[in-house]
Design an enzyme around this catalytic site. Structure first.
Site, short mmCIF file in Angstrom:
data_model
loop_
_atom_site.label_atom_id
_atom_site.label_comp_id
_atom_site.label_asym_id
_atom_site.label_seq_id
_atom_site.Cartn_x
_atom_site.Cartn_y
_atom_site.Cartn_z
N ASN A 146 -50.05 17.37 -7.34
CA ASN A 146 -51.21 16.47 -7.19
C ASN A 146 -52.37 16.85 -8.09
O ASN A 146 -53.12 15.99 -8.55
CB ASN A 146 -51.65 16.38 -5.72
CG ASN A 146 -52.04 17.71 -5.14
OD1 ASN A 146 -51.54 18.76 -5.55
ND2 ASN A 146 -52.92 17.70 -4.16
N GLU A 240 -51.58 27.59 1.14
CA GLU A 240 -52.52 26.48 1.39
C GLU A 240 -51.66 25.24 1.49
O GLU A 240 -51.12 24.76 0.50
CB GLU A 240 -53.54 26.38 0.26
CG GLU A 240 -54.83 25.72 0.71
CD GLU A 240 -55.04 24.35 0.10
OE1 GLU A 240 -54.71 23.35 0.78
OE2 GLU A 240 -55.51 24.27 -1.03
N CYS A 274 -55.14 17.45 -0.58
CA CYS A 274 -54.91 18.12 0.71
C CYS A 274 -56.11 18.02 1.62
O CYS A 274 -55.97 18.02 2.85
CB CYS A 274 -54.53 19.58 0.47
SG CYS A 274 -55.74 20.53 -0.46
#
Length: 505
Positions: A146, A240, A274
C-alpha cells in the site's frame, strides 16, 4: 483486470499498472536459496558500518535524504505506475521518509550513547553501571504494497541509524520502487549494507530465517505466520498489522471539520491505509448533519490515477472483491449506500467512494478490515455506546475523537483500546516520530518510531559494570559464614523497610 503476479524463483516477471493495465516494469525474483549468501554479505559489511559510529552514519543518511529529495519526481512516477495511485497520494511518501531521516540524523547519536544507571543500593555505589546499545547485524524489513516507498524504509532508516544492515523484502505486487531506492542508496556513496530480496512466501520465509530482527508490516493473518516462523529461531520481531480504526463524533464537534477529516481519512490512498478511518460512530443529535456534510464532500472527489485526481485504484481485483463483498453484505442486511456502492465501468481496479448508512455490527463492513474506499457511519445514543462499539473489535491500531471540548475528547480517547488516538484530526499520529506507533490486540506487537526507542528497538542491550575503586574488591567472595549472612540479612531488611526522608516545605 489485474492480479497478483506469479512468482517463479529466478524468473523475470512483468508488473502492470492496476489502474490502466500498462506495463510498469519488470523484476527478477530472487531464488530463496540465495538468501543466506545475501544475508552473510550484509552481516560482513555491517561490521564496518557499525564501526563508523553514529556521527559517521548520520552523514551517509543525510546524503541519502538529499538523493531522495532530488529524485522525488522519478520515485513518485514509478510509484504511480506500479500502484495506480493518484499523484496526490503518491506525493506523501518521499517527504515522510525525509522527515524521518532528518529526525534520526539529529537525534541518533544521543539515542545510542551509553546510559549510566544509578546504583540500586549504597554498597553498590563502588560500581559504575552502563547500558550500551549494540545493533543487531541484519534487520529484515518485510513491507506491504500500500505504501511501497514509505513502509519499506520508515523502519529501515532507523535500523541503518542504529548501525544495522537492512534486508528489504518488498511486496511482490510492488517490487519496482524498492530497486530504485536501493540504487539511490548506492549512488549516495553508501556502503553495501542494504540489499533486496524479491519474491513471495518462500522469499519471506528465507528472509525471516536469515535475519537477526524482523520488522513486518501487513495483515494480521500474515503477521501471525511471520511470528510463528521467527519463533523457530527465537528471532525478535515487531509487527504493525491490520486495523479497523474507529472515529467518534460527539454532539459538540465541529461538524464540517469532522466530515472533512472522515472523508480524507477514509478515502486517502483509496482507503488502503492501516490507520484509515474504517468506521464512524456519530451522536444522534448531529448524525444527519454529519452524514450530509460527508456526502457533499465525497461527491466532489475525483477518482483516477496520476495527476488531477484525489485517489486512485486499488492494488488489484482481489482487493476490489473484498470491497464488493463488504458493500453487498451491508446492503443485504439493511444498510444504504448514500454514494457509490459499485465498481465503475471501464478498465482498472477502481471502486467508487462509498458512504454507507444504517449500518451496525452485524455487518462485515463494521467488523472486518475493508482496506478500500468505504465509509460506514453508525448512529449512537451516548458516549458510552460509542466507546463500547469502538472497542468491539479484534483490532486496536488507532482511532479519532472529535469534540470542541479537548479535555472531554481526551477522556474518551483514554477509554479506547488502541495504540494511538487523534483528537480533532486523523492519521496525524503517523507523523509523530517522537512517539510510538503500535497496535494493540491483533493490530500488532511492538511499535515503530517512539523517539530514541525507534532506534533502540534494533539494538541489543549490553550492561557493563566496572569498578570505581579497587577498595573492597572480592570482599564477599565465598563469605558465607552464618555471622556474615546474618549481618547481610539485617542490613538488607533495614534498607527495604527504610522510609524516604521528608523534605521541608
Amino acid at each position: 483486470m489485474t492480479a497478483t503476479p506469479d512468482v517463479d524463483a529466478s524468473a523475470t516477471a512483468t508488473i502492470h499498472n492496476p489502474a490502466t493495465g500498462a506495463v510498469a516494469g519488470t523484476v527478477r525474483w530472487t531464488d530463496p536459496a540465495d538468501v543466506p549468501r545475501i544475508a552473510a554479505g550484509l552481516r560482513q559489511a555491517q561490521r564496518e558500518w557499525e564501526a563508523r559510529g553514529a556521527a559517521g552514519r548520520a552523514k551517509v543518511l543525510a546524503r541519502f535524504a538529499v538523493w531522495m529529495g532530488e529524485h522525488r519526481d522519478e520515485i513518485e512516477q514509478l510509484l504511480i505506475k506500479e500502484t495506480g495511485k493518484s499523484a496526490t497520494d503518491a506525493a506523501q511518501e518521499v517527504p515522510l521518509l525525509i522527515m524521518i531521516a532528518s529526525y534520526y540524523i539529529k537525534t541518533m547519536e544521543k539515542a545510542l550513547a551509553p546510559e549510566t544507571r544509578p546504583a540500586p543500593l549504597p554498597f553498590l555505589s563502588i560500581k559504575k553501571i552502563q547500558v550500551h546499545y549494540r545493533p543487531r547485524p541484519v534487520v529484515a524489513i518485510i513491507a506491504p504494497w500500500n505504501y511501497p516507498v514509505a513502509n519499506l524504509l520508515m523502519d529501515g532508516i532507523a535500523a541503518l541509524a542504529a548501525g544495522s544492515a537492512v534486508l528489504l523484502k518488498p511486496s511482490e505486487r510492488t517490487p519496482l520502487t524498492a530497486e530504485l531506492l536501493l540504487r539511490g542508496w548506492i549512488d549516495s556513496g553508501a556502503p553495501e549494507v542494504m540489499a533486496i530480496v524479491q519474491g513471495a512466501r518462500e522469499a519471506v520465509e528465507a528472509v525471516v530465517d536469515n535475519a537477526d530482527f524482523v520488522q513486518f508490516t501487513g495483515s494480521s493473518a500474515t503477521g501471525a505466520k511471520v511470528a510463528e516462523r521467527a519463533a523457530r529461531t527465537l528471532t525478535p520481531i515487531s509487527l504493525e498489522l491490520g486495523g479497523k480504526d474507529p472515529m467518534i463524533v460527539l454532539e459538540d464537534a465541529d461538524i464540517e471539520l469532522a466530515a472533512h477529516a472522515a472523508v480524507w481519512g477514509a478515502f486517502f490512498n483509496a482507503g488502503q491505509t492501516c490507520v484509515s478511518v474504517e468506521r464512524v460512530y456519530v451522536m444522534e443529535q448531529v448524525y444527519d448533519a454529519f452524514v450530509d456534510a460527508v456526502v457533499k464532500d465525497v461527491q466532489n472527489l475525483k477518482m483516477g490515477a496520476g495527476d488531477g485526481f484525489d485517489f486512485g485504484s486499488l492494488i488489484d481485483d482481489s482487493q476490489v472483491a473484498v470491497v464488493e463483498r463488504h458493500v453487498a453484505d451491508a446492503l443485504a442486511k439493511g444498510g444504504r449506500a448514500r454514494t457509490g456502492g459499485k465498481r465503475p465501468s471501464g478498465p482498472g481496479s477502481f471502486y467508487e467512494p462509498t458512504v454507507l448508512v444504517d449500518v451496525d455490527h452485524s455487518m462485515d463492513c463494521m467488523m472486518e478490515e475493508t482496506f478500500g474506499p468505504t465509509l460506514p457511519i453508525m448512529k449512537v445514543s451516548s458516549v458510552a455506546e460509542a466507546v463500547r462499539l469502538a472497542n468491539d473489535s479484534p483490532y486496536g491500531l488507532s482511532a479519532a475523537v472529535f469534540s470542541r471540548d479537548i479535555e472531554r475528547a481526551k477522556d474518551v480517547a483514554l477509554q479506547l483500546d488502541c495504540g494511538a488516538v487523534n483528537v480533532n484530526d486523523v492519521i496525524s499520529n503517523l507523523m509523530c516520530t517522537t512517539a510510538p506507533m503500535g497496535g494493540w490486540k491483533t493490530s500488532g506487537i511492538g511499535a515503530r518510531f517512539g523517539g530514541a526507542d525507534g532506534i533502540r528497538k534494533f539494538c541489543k542491550q549490553e550492561t557493563v559494570v566496572v569498578p570505581r575503586t579497587a577498595v573492597g574488591a572480592g570482599g564477599n567472595y565465598y563469605n558465607n559464614s552464618l555471622k556474615a549472612l546474618k549481618r547481610m540479612n539485617t542490613m538488607m531488611t533495614k534498607l527495604a523497610l527504610a522510609r524516604p526522608k521528608r523534605t521541608a516545605k
